[in-house]
Design an enzyme around this catalytic site. Sequence first.
Site, PDB file in Angstrom:
ATOM      1  N   HIS A  14      32.300  40.229  33.161  1.00 24.98           N
ATOM      2  CA  HIS A  14      33.697  40.457  32.766  1.00 24.98           C
ATOM      3  C   HIS A  14      34.046  39.605  31.543  1.00 24.98           C
ATOM      4  O   HIS A  14      34.742  40.060  30.633  1.00 24.98           O
ATOM      5  CB  HIS A  14      34.647  40.070  33.912  1.00 24.98           C
ATOM      6  CG  HIS A  14      34.528  40.925  35.137  1.00 24.98           C
ATOM      7  ND1 HIS A  14      34.482  40.407  36.406  1.00 24.98           N
ATOM      8  CD2 HIS A  14      34.455  42.267  35.295  1.00 24.98           C
ATOM      9  CE1 HIS A  14      34.398  41.385  37.286  1.00 24.98           C
ATOM     10  NE2 HIS A  14      34.369  42.532  36.639  1.00 24.98           N
ATOM     11  N   LYS A  49      42.490  46.787  49.386  1.00 22.83           N
ATOM     12  CA  LYS A  49      41.176  46.137  49.351  1.00 22.83           C
ATOM     13  C   LYS A  49      41.304  44.715  49.867  1.00 22.83           C
ATOM     14  O   LYS A  49      42.215  44.001  49.473  1.00 22.83           O
ATOM     15  CB  LYS A  49      40.705  46.072  47.896  1.00 22.83           C
ATOM     16  CG  LYS A  49      39.674  47.099  47.527  1.00 22.83           C
ATOM     17  CD  LYS A  49      39.097  46.696  46.177  1.00 22.83           C
ATOM     18  CE  LYS A  49      38.252  47.742  45.554  1.00 22.83           C
ATOM     19  NZ  LYS A  49      37.824  47.370  44.209  1.00 22.83           N
ATOM     20  N   ARG A  67      28.329  49.680  33.084  1.00 25.14           N
ATOM     21  CA  ARG A  67      26.974  49.179  33.337  1.00 25.14           C
ATOM     22  C   ARG A  67      26.017  50.373  33.389  1.00 25.14           C
ATOM     23  O   ARG A  67      25.830  51.072  32.436  1.00 25.14           O
ATOM     24  CB  ARG A  67      26.947  48.371  34.634  1.00 25.14           C
ATOM     25  CG  ARG A  67      27.621  47.012  34.509  1.00 25.14           C
ATOM     26  CD  ARG A  67      27.803  46.367  35.845  1.00 25.14           C
ATOM     27  NE  ARG A  67      28.535  47.259  36.733  1.00 25.14           N
ATOM     28  CZ  ARG A  67      29.022  46.932  37.908  1.00 25.14           C
ATOM     29  NH1 ARG A  67      28.842  45.727  38.380  1.00 25.14           N
ATOM     30  NH2 ARG A  67      29.696  47.796  38.629  1.00 25.14           N
ATOM     31  N   SER A 125      31.085  41.851  41.015  1.00 24.06           N
ATOM     32  CA  SER A 125      31.842  40.909  41.854  1.00 24.06           C
ATOM     33  C   SER A 125      31.346  40.993  43.285  1.00 24.06           C
ATOM     34  O   SER A 125      31.207  39.979  43.970  1.00 24.06           O
ATOM     35  CB  SER A 125      33.340  41.240  41.817  1.00 24.06           C
ATOM     36  OG  SER A 125      33.848  41.085  40.525  1.00 24.06           O
TER      37      SER A 125
HETATM   38  O1  PNS Z   1      37.517  46.194  39.072  1.00 23.66           O
HETATM   39  P1  PNS Z   1      37.789  47.533  39.698  1.00 23.66           P
HETATM   40  O2  PNS Z   1      38.187  47.373  41.141  1.00 23.66           O
HETATM   41  O3  PNS Z   1      36.663  48.509  39.500  1.00 23.66           O
HETATM   42  O4  PNS Z   1      39.059  48.108  38.902  1.00 23.66           O
HETATM   43  C1  PNS Z   1      39.621  49.355  39.252  1.00 23.66           C
HETATM   44  C2  PNS Z   1      40.994  49.551  38.607  1.00 23.66           C
HETATM   45  C3  PNS Z   1      41.867  48.336  38.857  1.00 23.66           C
HETATM   46  C4  PNS Z   1      40.841  49.720  37.104  1.00 23.66           C
HETATM   47  C5  PNS Z   1      41.613  50.841  39.210  1.00 23.66           C
HETATM   48  O5  PNS Z   1      41.437  50.818  40.577  1.00 23.66           O
HETATM   49  C6  PNS Z   1      43.102  50.955  38.903  1.00 23.66           C
HETATM   50  O6  PNS Z   1      43.505  51.092  37.794  1.00 23.66           O
HETATM   51  N1  PNS Z   1      43.906  50.871  39.978  1.00 23.66           N
HETATM   52  C7  PNS Z   1      45.338  50.965  39.897  1.00 23.66           C
HETATM   53  C8  PNS Z   1      45.822  52.254  40.563  1.00 23.66           C
HETATM   54  C9  PNS Z   1      45.704  53.428  39.610  1.00 23.66           C
HETATM   55  O7  PNS Z   1      46.242  53.436  38.522  1.00 23.66           O
HETATM   56  N2  PNS Z   1      44.974  54.474  40.034  1.00 23.66           N
HETATM   57  C10 PNS Z   1      44.812  55.684  39.233  1.00 23.66           C
HETATM   58  C11 PNS Z   1      43.440  55.741  38.573  1.00 23.66           C
HETATM   59  S1  PNS Z   1      42.225  56.201  39.755  1.00 23.66           S
END
Ligand code: PNS
Length: 163
Positions: A17, A41, A90, A128
Amino acid sequence: MNRAVYPGSFDPFTNGHLDVTERGATIFDELIVAVLINSEKRAMFSVEERQMMVREAVVHLPNVKVMSFEGLLVDFMRQGRSRVILRGLRALSDFEYEFQIAQMNKQLAPETETFFLVTDARYSYLSSRGVKEVFQFGGSIQEFVPPGVFRRMRERILPKKMA
Ligand code: PNS
């Protein structure tokens, strides 16, 4: 101003990150690392802890800000932050997940654009979840996370081990 948002759970923030953040900071005038306030989560660290750890790790990057967001990412973007979403990519296994998120966000907010930075090969195996798993089974994680994250993770486990 060319501003991008780098969203994620960052539980915890890894060297992968950090690499994406450092490279993003050279491309955009301002980069906001946006930590998801994630109620479903099960997170190891609270959003405040996660933000603090990111802040410590990016202290050398003056054009990087750390914020948190709840709910939809596009709503956060629309609060005037930016229309550019930055994500690290990745292996092929990330692609489907990232593709879905990017297309969903595009559907919800057509003005948004998702930019991907291909993860540096040094960090292509890092996640993570992997870091937490290695840590929970007593493996060394020092080389995978910024020093502040390592310190806080050790603080987290030491009282348990002593008990
Ligand atoms: O680090 P992560 O958990 O892969 O990040 C995922 C993230 C935070 C980018 C994604 O889950 C997100 O944007 N969540 C907020 C809810 C949202 O906007 N959902 C619509 C897109 S699926």
